[in-house]
Write a protein that holds these residues in place. Structure first.
Motif, PDB file in Angstrom:
ATOM      1  N   ALA A   1       1.526  -1.987 -15.620  1.00 26.02           N
ATOM      2  CA  ALA A   1       1.327  -0.824 -15.189  1.00 26.02           C
ATOM      3  C   ALA A   1      -0.057  -0.837 -14.612  1.00 26.02           C
ATOM      4  O   ALA A   1      -0.245  -0.082 -13.460  1.00 26.02           O
ATOM      5  CB  ALA A   1       1.388   0.227 -16.409  1.00 26.02           C
ATOM      6  N   THR A   2      -1.024  -1.544 -15.036  1.00 30.00           N
ATOM      7  CA  THR A   2      -2.118  -1.731 -14.546  1.00 30.00           C
ATOM      8  C   THR A   2      -2.108  -2.408 -13.132  1.00 30.00           C
ATOM      9  O   THR A   2      -2.468  -2.040 -12.220  1.00 30.00           O
ATOM     10  CB  THR A   2      -3.204  -2.526 -15.540  1.00 30.00           C
ATOM     11  OG1 THR A   2      -3.417  -1.624 -16.810  1.00 30.00           O
ATOM     12  CG2 THR A   2      -4.451  -2.524 -14.789  1.00 30.00           C
ATOM     13  N   MET A   3      -1.288  -3.421 -13.038  1.00 28.69           N
ATOM     14  CA  MET A   3      -1.125  -4.115 -12.046  1.00 28.69           C
ATOM     15  C   MET A   3      -0.555  -3.310 -10.726  1.00 28.69           C
ATOM     16  O   MET A   3      -0.585  -3.358  -9.532  1.00 28.69           O
ATOM     17  CB  MET A   3      -0.253  -5.506 -12.166  1.00 28.69           C
ATOM     18  CG  MET A   3      -0.811  -6.269 -13.010  1.00 28.69           C
ATOM     19  SD  MET A   3       0.075  -7.473 -13.763  1.00 28.69           S
ATOM     20  CE  MET A   3       0.669  -8.611 -12.363  1.00 28.69           C
ATOM     21  N   LEU A   4       0.682  -2.483 -11.515  1.00 27.80           N
ATOM     22  CA  LEU A   4       1.188  -1.362 -10.454  1.00 27.80           C
ATOM     23  C   LEU A   4       0.199  -0.468  -9.750  1.00 27.80           C
ATOM     24  O   LEU A   4       0.354  -0.246  -8.543  1.00 27.80           O
ATOM     25  CB  LEU A   4       2.310  -0.793 -10.957  1.00 27.80           C
ATOM     26  CG  LEU A   4       3.186   0.367 -10.401  1.00 27.80           C
ATOM     27  CD1 LEU A   4       3.857  -0.318  -9.042  1.00 27.80           C
ATOM     28  CD2 LEU A   4       4.046   1.041 -11.310  1.00 27.80           C
ATOM     29  N   PHE A   5      -0.582  -0.184 -10.685  1.00 25.53           N
ATOM     30  CA  PHE A   5      -1.592   0.820 -10.296  1.00 25.53           C
ATOM     31  C   PHE A   5      -2.654   0.255  -9.072  1.00 25.53           C
ATOM     32  O   PHE A   5      -2.914   0.742  -8.237  1.00 25.53           O
ATOM     33  CB  PHE A   5      -2.650   1.506 -11.311  1.00 25.53           C
ATOM     34  CG  PHE A   5      -3.871   2.338 -10.897  1.00 25.53           C
ATOM     35  CD1 PHE A   5      -3.743   3.546 -10.473  1.00 25.53           C
ATOM     36  CD2 PHE A   5      -4.913   1.561 -11.025  1.00 25.53           C
ATOM     37  CE1 PHE A   5      -4.726   4.111 -10.106  1.00 25.53           C
ATOM     38  CE2 PHE A   5      -6.269   2.462 -10.515  1.00 25.53           C
ATOM     39  CZ  PHE A   5      -5.914   3.497 -10.237  1.00 25.53           C
TER      40      PHE A   5
ATOM     41  N   ALA B   1      -8.434  -4.853 -10.858  1.00 26.22           N
ATOM     42  CA  ALA B   1      -7.741  -3.972 -11.488  1.00 26.22           C
ATOM     43  C   ALA B   1      -6.500  -4.992 -11.783  1.00 26.22           C
ATOM     44  O   ALA B   1      -5.793  -5.119 -12.744  1.00 26.22           O
ATOM     45  CB  ALA B   1      -7.165  -2.760 -10.702  1.00 26.22           C
ATOM     46  N   PHE B   2      -6.062  -5.523 -10.690  1.00 27.11           N
ATOM     47  CA  PHE B   2      -4.870  -6.482 -10.821  1.00 27.11           C
ATOM     48  C   PHE B   2      -5.049  -7.725 -11.668  1.00 27.11           C
ATOM     49  O   PHE B   2      -4.059  -8.090 -12.499  1.00 27.11           O
ATOM     50  CB  PHE B   2      -4.461  -7.065  -9.292  1.00 27.11           C
ATOM     51  CG  PHE B   2      -2.982  -7.769  -9.349  1.00 27.11           C
ATOM     52  CD1 PHE B   2      -1.993  -7.000  -9.296  1.00 27.11           C
ATOM     53  CD2 PHE B   2      -2.857  -8.980  -9.641  1.00 27.11           C
ATOM     54  CE1 PHE B   2      -0.599  -7.564  -9.389  1.00 27.11           C
ATOM     55  CE2 PHE B   2      -1.723  -9.788  -9.642  1.00 27.11           C
ATOM     56  CZ  PHE B   2      -0.449  -8.835  -9.390  1.00 27.11           C
ATOM     57  N   ILE B   3      -6.219  -8.181 -11.547  1.00 23.34           N
ATOM     58  CA  ILE B   3      -6.684  -9.275 -12.445  1.00 23.34           C
ATOM     59  C   ILE B   3      -6.676  -8.774 -13.999  1.00 23.34           C
ATOM     60  O   ILE B   3      -6.445  -9.422 -14.901  1.00 23.34           O
ATOM     61  CB  ILE B   3      -7.732  -9.998 -12.010  1.00 23.34           C
ATOM     62  CG1 ILE B   3      -7.587 -10.840 -10.642  1.00 23.34           C
ATOM     63  CG2 ILE B   3      -8.387 -10.958 -12.899  1.00 23.34           C
ATOM     64  CD1 ILE B   3      -8.801 -11.170  -9.976  1.00 23.34           C
TER      65      ILE B   3
END
Length: 417
Positions: free
Chosen positions: A308-312, A387-389
């Motif tokens: 979900a963090t990667m999606l955000f 955020a993706f990392i």
């Protein structure tokens, strides 16, 4: 609300078995927790506004946060020892009473006009010290109010109360401060004194406390206990590193302004979304607690949190971003409830104060360092890669911890803990 109606609500909340007094005690505990936490959030907002109004100095504003955070670091070992040596209910009572008195002093100082930089910093430090004592003592008190069978349900309701406070406290504090700073302090004082009164009505089985002398060995016993027990060490360290890497919420102002182009109103929605997701999930877990595949649910929740963090991170649509943030909040609550249940049940009562103090320190530190880490990475690479990392790192940590802590991976239910 009559005692009879309180007993009915208590029975609904946790379905705790006889005697009826335990149902009522849990409800008093839960309501007191909400009032105390909400009041602290309101006071934090009001103190920050008051400090900037008085000084117009950003550094002074930063010192307010530091004054509230430092006591948790400096008092951790003392707090844990006190919670294991003395009546935890009494510690919570004293902390809430002192917090209420601080709110009264802030009210008087605001009306009389003598509230300045030094007075505000002292008030912030005392509030921080009280919260440092109240948090671990209150957490260690909870297993004395419910049976092992219903502990997960009680923790879920307790978590829901915390989320309600996180949502209501800042917004209510800002709204009331817009009317008058004195109004915030007045409402906070009344709520804190009411929370103090609720503490008086908490009843539990008497526990004999050991009169252990205060030594370096006794102070550090909580840390030693955590590092000796693999399940507890794995649980607490998992929280530390998962939150450390998954601190994308610290970057919300950048996403709001530069990526989603929504402005302050979008930032407000994004700050609220994780709390709403967490609140909904905590209500769900309170009604339908996890009974099987305990460790699988824990690591799956962390995986969903990371995804979900990667999606955000890659989203360029506000609604998709809000959905991702709600999933982040909901999945985080699943892992919080499971980790809290494991820590409470793996720890003997005479050590719960010290272990919960260590746990609180790790959680508080991971939140602060997580925001710092996200800011630093975003400064070098940009907000989206940071955020993706962070989300990817959370998934990696979950997989690594499954390998490093086999006892944690093998737990299937609370009855095995």
């Amino acid at each position: 609300m009559t005692i009879h109606s309180i007993e009915k609500v208590g029975a609904y909340l946790v379905h705790i078995e006889k005697p009826m007094i335990r149902q009522t005690s849990f409800l008093f505990y839960w309501m007191g927790q909400i009032l105390s936490s909400t009041s602290f959030q309101m006071l934090s907002v009001a103190i920050g506004w008051q400090m900037y109004s008085v000084t117009h100095d950003a550094f002074s504003l930063g010192f307010v946060g530091l004054a509230q955070f430092l006591p948790m670091i400096l008092l951790t070992l003392v707090v844990g020892h006190a919670a294991d040596r003395f009546d935890r209910r009494l510690i919570v009572f004293i902390c809430r009473l002192v917090e209420g008195l601080i709110a009264i002093l802030l009210l008087v100082g605001n009306i009389a006009g003598w509230l300045g930089r030094e007075e505000i910093l002292i008030a912030a430090a005392v509030l921080g010290a009280c919260r440092a004592f109240e948090g671990p003592s209150s957490a260690a008190l909870l297993p004395q109010l419910v049976s092992k069978q219903f502990l997960q349900k009680a923790i879920a309701w307790s978590t829901s109360g915390s989320q309600v406070s996180q949502i209501l406290g800042p917004s209510l504090g800002g709204l009331l401060y817009a009317i008058s700073g004195s109004f915030v302090y007045s409402v906070s004082a009344v709520a804190l004194f009411l929370a103090t009164l609720f503490t008086v009505f908490i009843r539990m089985e008497p526990v004999e406390r050991k009169t252990e002398p205060v030594t370096l060995e006794s102070l550090f016993k909580g840390l030693v206990f955590v590092f000796k027990h693999r399940v507890i060490l794995g649980t607490i360290s998992l929280d530390l590193f998962a939150v450390l890497l998954g601190g994308a919420t610290a970057l919300l102002p950048i996403f709001s302004q530069d990526i989603l182009h929504t402005g302050p109103w979008g930032l407000g929605l994004m700050r609220t979304a994780p709390a709403i997701g967490a609140l909904l999930m905590s209500f769900y877990l309170a009604t339908f607690p996890i009974k099987r595949a305990f460790s699988a649910a824990l690591f799956s929740a962390l995986g969903v949190f990371g995804l979900a963090t990667m999606l955000f991170a890659i989203s360029t649509n506000l609604y998709l971003s809000l959905f991702a943030l709600m999933v982040i909040g909901g999945s985080d609550v699943i892992s919080v409830v499971i980790r809290s249940s494991l820590v409470q049940l793996q720890t003997p009562d005479e050590m719960r104060g010290r272990v919960n103090a260590v746990n609180s320190l790790f959680i508080g530190t991971s939140n602060q360092l997580g925001e710092f880490e996200s800011g630093m990475v975003a400064g070098f690479l940009g907000a989206v890669p940071a955020a993706f990392i962070g989300g990817l790192g959370t998934i990696v940590i979950a997989g690594l911890w499954m390998y490093l802590f086999p006892p944690l991976r093998r737990i299937r239910s609370l009855s095995e803990s």
